[in-house]
Design a protein around this motif. Structure first.
Motif, PDB file in Angstrom:
ATOM      1  N   UNK A 161      -6.055   4.112   3.161  1.00 42.31           N
ATOM      2  CA  UNK A 161      -5.854   4.537   4.550  1.00 42.31           C
ATOM      3  C   UNK A 161      -6.664   3.674   5.508  1.00 42.31           C
ATOM      4  N   UNK A 162      -7.859   3.324   5.107  1.00 46.48           N
ATOM      5  CA  UNK A 162      -8.686   2.448   5.946  1.00 46.48           C
ATOM      6  C   UNK A 162      -8.075   1.052   6.026  1.00 46.48           C
ATOM      7  N   UNK A 163      -7.523   0.569   4.915  1.00 51.91           N
ATOM      8  CA  UNK A 163      -6.861  -0.744   4.930  1.00 51.91           C
ATOM      9  C   UNK A 163      -5.676  -0.740   5.888  1.00 51.91           C
ATOM     10  N   UNK A 164      -4.883   0.320   5.845  1.00 50.94           N
ATOM     11  CA  UNK A 164      -3.740   0.422   6.767  1.00 50.94           C
ATOM     12  C   UNK A 164      -4.241   0.488   8.203  1.00 50.94           C
ATOM     13  N   UNK A 165      -5.288   1.248   8.426  1.00 49.72           N
ATOM     14  CA  UNK A 165      -5.868   1.338   9.767  1.00 49.72           C
ATOM     15  C   UNK A 165      -6.230  -0.055  10.275  1.00 49.72           C
ATOM     16  N   UNK A 166      -6.856  -0.835   9.425  1.00 48.51           N
ATOM     17  CA  UNK A 166      -7.260  -2.190   9.813  1.00 48.51           C
ATOM     18  C   UNK A 166      -6.034  -3.072  10.069  1.00 48.51           C
ATOM     19  N   UNK A 167      -5.007  -2.945   9.256  1.00 48.63           N
ATOM     20  CA  UNK A 167      -3.790  -3.738   9.430  1.00 48.63           C
ATOM     21  C   UNK A 167      -3.127  -3.478  10.780  1.00 48.63           C
ATOM     22  N   UNK A 168      -3.197  -2.235  11.232  1.00 48.87           N
ATOM     23  CA  UNK A 168      -2.475  -1.882  12.459  1.00 48.87           C
ATOM     24  C   UNK A 168      -2.960  -2.645  13.679  1.00 48.87           C
ATOM     25  N   UNK A 169      -4.199  -3.056  13.689  1.00 52.52           N
ATOM     26  CA  UNK A 169      -4.699  -3.807  14.842  1.00 52.52           C
ATOM     27  C   UNK A 169      -3.944  -5.123  15.001  1.00 52.52           C
ATOM     28  N   UNK A 170      -3.796  -5.848  13.908  1.00 60.29           N
ATOM     29  CA  UNK A 170      -3.064  -7.111  13.960  1.00 60.29           C
ATOM     30  C   UNK A 170      -1.588  -6.871  14.207  1.00 60.29           C
ATOM     31  N   UNK A 171      -1.028  -5.834  13.589  1.00 60.29           N
ATOM     32  CA  UNK A 171       0.389  -5.532  13.795  1.00 60.29           C
ATOM     33  C   UNK A 171       0.687  -5.176  15.243  1.00 60.29           C
ATOM     34  N   UNK A 172      -0.195  -4.421  15.886  1.00 69.73           N
ATOM     35  CA  UNK A 172       0.016  -4.058  17.293  1.00 69.73           C
ATOM     36  C   UNK A 172       0.011  -5.293  18.193  1.00 69.73           C
ATOM     37  N   UNK A 173      -0.913  -6.216  17.937  1.00 70.54           N
ATOM     38  CA  UNK A 173      -0.984  -7.447  18.738  1.00 70.54           C
ATOM     39  C   UNK A 173       0.262  -8.302  18.509  1.00 70.54           C
ATOM     40  N   UNK A 174       0.671  -8.412  17.250  1.00 64.92           N
ATOM     41  CA  UNK A 174       1.868  -9.195  16.930  1.00 64.92           C
ATOM     42  C   UNK A 174       3.108  -8.578  17.566  1.00 64.92           C
ATOM     43  N   UNK A 175       3.228  -7.259  17.476  1.00 63.29           N
ATOM     44  CA  UNK A 175       4.389  -6.585  18.054  1.00 63.29           C
ATOM     45  C   UNK A 175       4.431  -6.735  19.569  1.00 63.29           C
ATOM     46  N   UNK A 225       0.836  -1.202   0.000  1.00 62.91           N
ATOM     47  CA  UNK A 225       0.000   0.000   0.000  1.00 62.91           C
ATOM     48  C   UNK A 225       0.871   1.251   0.000  1.00 62.91           C
ATOM     49  N   UNK A 226       1.899   1.261   0.827  1.00 64.25           N
ATOM     50  CA  UNK A 226       2.770   2.432   0.936  1.00 64.25           C
ATOM     51  C   UNK A 226       3.576   2.679  -0.333  1.00 64.25           C
ATOM     52  N   UNK A 227       3.725   1.666  -1.182  1.00 63.13           N
ATOM     53  CA  UNK A 227       4.487   1.819  -2.420  1.00 63.13           C
ATOM     54  C   UNK A 227       3.716   2.595  -3.491  1.00 63.13           C
ATOM     55  N   UNK A 228       2.439   2.814  -3.266  1.00 61.02           N
ATOM     56  CA  UNK A 228       1.624   3.555  -4.234  1.00 61.02           C
ATOM     57  C   UNK A 228       2.040   5.026  -4.253  1.00 61.02           C
ATOM     58  N   UNK A 229       1.855   5.654  -5.404  1.00 59.39           N
ATOM     59  CA  UNK A 229       2.194   7.073  -5.537  1.00 59.39           C
ATOM     60  C   UNK A 229       1.310   7.964  -4.670  1.00 59.39           C
ATOM     61  N   UNK A 230       0.043   7.595  -4.555  1.00 63.12           N
ATOM     62  CA  UNK A 230      -0.863   8.353  -3.681  1.00 63.12           C
ATOM     63  C   UNK A 230      -1.798   7.369  -2.990  1.00 63.12           C
ATOM     64  N   UNK A 231      -2.225   7.752  -1.818  1.00 60.53           N
ATOM     65  CA  UNK A 231      -3.076   6.886  -1.007  1.00 60.53           C
ATOM     66  C   UNK A 231      -4.522   7.352  -1.074  1.00 60.53           C
ATOM     67  N   UNK A 232      -5.402   6.402  -1.338  1.00 60.30           N
ATOM     68  CA  UNK A 232      -6.831   6.692  -1.374  1.00 60.30           C
ATOM     69  C   UNK A 232      -7.402   6.546   0.025  1.00 60.30           C
ATOM     70  N   UNK A 233      -8.611   7.024   0.234  1.00 61.30           N
ATOM     71  CA  UNK A 233      -9.265   6.782   1.526  1.00 61.30           C
ATOM     72  C   UNK A 233      -9.382   5.285   1.835  1.00 61.30           C
TER      73      UNK A 233
END
Length: 122
Positions: free
Chosen positions: A63-77, A52-60
């Protein structure tokens, strides 16, 4: 345990409740109940985020996909930090045993340490 590791763990765990209070908690994370699960989730979800971050611009939606990913990343971390803290304690046992003359104890501690350490970095 290494003082630096101890301070880093305390700082991350202390910040997590504050971060949780500042967000709307509406996504269920993938569980990371074991070190293997945490490593798999951390790797998989970081790869998705990197795409997602490799894209030239981020769509809404991005951003929502990244928001959702962070929940699992926080638990894993959090699991990785907990396991790293335990690993630092195991390494200290290896260190102390290596100073003594008890090869059996050193072998037991060393093998236990390596079992976990090699999951993190093979």
């Amino acid at each position: 345990m290494n003082t630096l590791v101890r301070y880093a763990c305390v700082a991350v765990f202390a910040a997590m409740p504050a971060m949780a209070q500042d967000r709307v908690d509406h996504y269920a994370p993938q569980p990371s109940e074991t070190l293997d699960a945490a490593l798999a989730n951390f790797s998989e979800y970081n790869a998705i985020m990197a795409g997602i971050m490799a894209k030239d611009s981020l769509t809404p939606d991005d951003m929502e996909d990244v928001h959702q990913l962070t929940y699992t990343l926080e638990v894993a971390l959090a699991k990785l930090i907990a396991e790293s803290t335990e690993l630092a304690e195991q390494l200290e046992y290896v260190h102390q045993a290596s100073e003594g003359s008890n090869g059996a104890r050193l072998r037991d501690y060393g093998l236990t340490y390596l079992e976990t350490a090699q999951k993190i970095v093979p």
